[in-house]
Design a protein around this motif. Structure first.
Motif, PDB file in Angstrom:
ATOM      1  N   GLY A  32     -36.724 -24.533 -30.110  1.00 43.01           N
ATOM      2  CA  GLY A  32     -36.400 -25.618 -29.186  1.00 43.01           C
ATOM      3  C   GLY A  32     -36.148 -25.144 -27.764  1.00 43.01           C
ATOM      4  N   VAL A  33     -36.727 -24.005 -27.402  1.00 45.36           N
ATOM      5  CA  VAL A  33     -36.523 -23.404 -26.081  1.00 45.36           C
ATOM      6  C   VAL A  33     -37.855 -23.410 -25.330  1.00 45.36           C
ATOM      7  N   THR A  34     -37.806 -23.710 -24.038  1.00 44.75           N
ATOM      8  CA  THR A  34     -39.015 -23.673 -23.220  1.00 44.75           C
ATOM      9  C   THR A  34     -39.454 -22.224 -22.990  1.00 44.75           C
ATOM     10  N   GLN A  35     -40.686 -22.073 -22.544  1.00 45.10           N
ATOM     11  CA  GLN A  35     -41.206 -20.735 -22.226  1.00 45.10           C
ATOM     12  C   GLN A  35     -40.364 -20.100 -21.131  1.00 45.10           C
ATOM     13  N   SER A  36     -40.024 -20.882 -20.098  1.00 42.88           N
ATOM     14  CA  SER A  36     -39.251 -20.306 -18.988  1.00 42.88           C
ATOM     15  C   SER A  36     -37.840 -19.908 -19.439  1.00 42.88           C
ATOM     16  N   ALA A  71     -36.083 -29.474 -39.055  1.00 42.31           N
ATOM     17  CA  ALA A  71     -34.764 -29.712 -38.447  1.00 42.31           C
ATOM     18  C   ALA A  71     -34.900 -30.002 -36.957  1.00 42.31           C
ATOM     19  N   LEU A  72     -35.743 -29.251 -36.257  1.00 42.34           N
ATOM     20  CA  LEU A  72     -35.950 -29.494 -34.835  1.00 42.34           C
ATOM     21  C   LEU A  72     -36.555 -30.871 -34.586  1.00 42.34           C
ATOM     22  N   LYS A  73     -37.488 -31.259 -35.427  1.00 44.29           N
ATOM     23  CA  LYS A  73     -38.118 -32.574 -35.294  1.00 44.29           C
ATOM     24  C   LYS A  73     -37.097 -33.691 -35.554  1.00 44.29           C
ATOM     25  N   ALA A  74     -36.267 -33.498 -36.563  1.00 39.69           N
ATOM     26  CA  ALA A  74     -35.282 -34.516 -36.929  1.00 39.69           C
ATOM     27  C   ALA A  74     -34.199 -34.674 -35.879  1.00 39.69           C
ATOM     28  N   THR A  75     -33.961 -33.623 -35.101  1.00 43.61           N
ATOM     29  CA  THR A  75     -32.897 -33.686 -34.093  1.00 43.61           C
ATOM     30  C   THR A  75     -33.431 -33.869 -32.672  1.00 43.61           C
ATOM     31  N   ALA A  76     -34.735 -34.063 -32.541  1.00 47.59           N
ATOM     32  CA  ALA A  76     -35.328 -34.266 -31.205  1.00 47.59           C
ATOM     33  C   ALA A  76     -34.781 -35.532 -30.576  1.00 47.59           C
ATOM     34  N   ARG A  77     -34.578 -35.473 -29.271  1.00 46.30           N
ATOM     35  CA  ARG A  77     -34.035 -36.633 -28.549  1.00 46.30           C
ATOM     36  C   ARG A  77     -35.117 -37.581 -28.146  1.00 46.30           C
TER      37      ARG A  77
END
Length: 77
Positions: A32-36, A71-77
């Motif tokens: 859940g982290v951007t490339q930058s 989990a990341l998909k389920a917690t996406a805003r």
């Protein structure tokens, strides 16, 4: 689920990523982290405990990639 023998060294996360064969976008998006943002962590910025925990869980085999992604998909805003 297979457990890997050694926990990742978060101070060498760039090395861990490179060994995985993933570019920064591919590797860091898993957490859940951007490339930058991932680039900053690879260059010495402190990794937040929540992200560090996800890296540790995945890299030690205690959580499967598919479960992390669900989990990341389920917690996406």
């Amino acid at each position: 689920m297979t457990r890997k023998s050694k926990a990742p060294d978060l101070k060498k996360v760039a090395e861990t990523r490179k060994k995985s064969g993933l570019n920064q976008s591919e590797y860091w998006s898993r957490f859940g982290v951007t490339q930058s943002g991932g680039s900053r962590y690879e260059n010495g910025r402190t990794i937040p405990k929540s992200v560090a925990a996800l890296i540790w869980l995945l890299e030690t085999g205690r959580v499967a990639e598919k479960d992390l992604q669900a989990a990341l998909k389920a917690t996406a805003r």
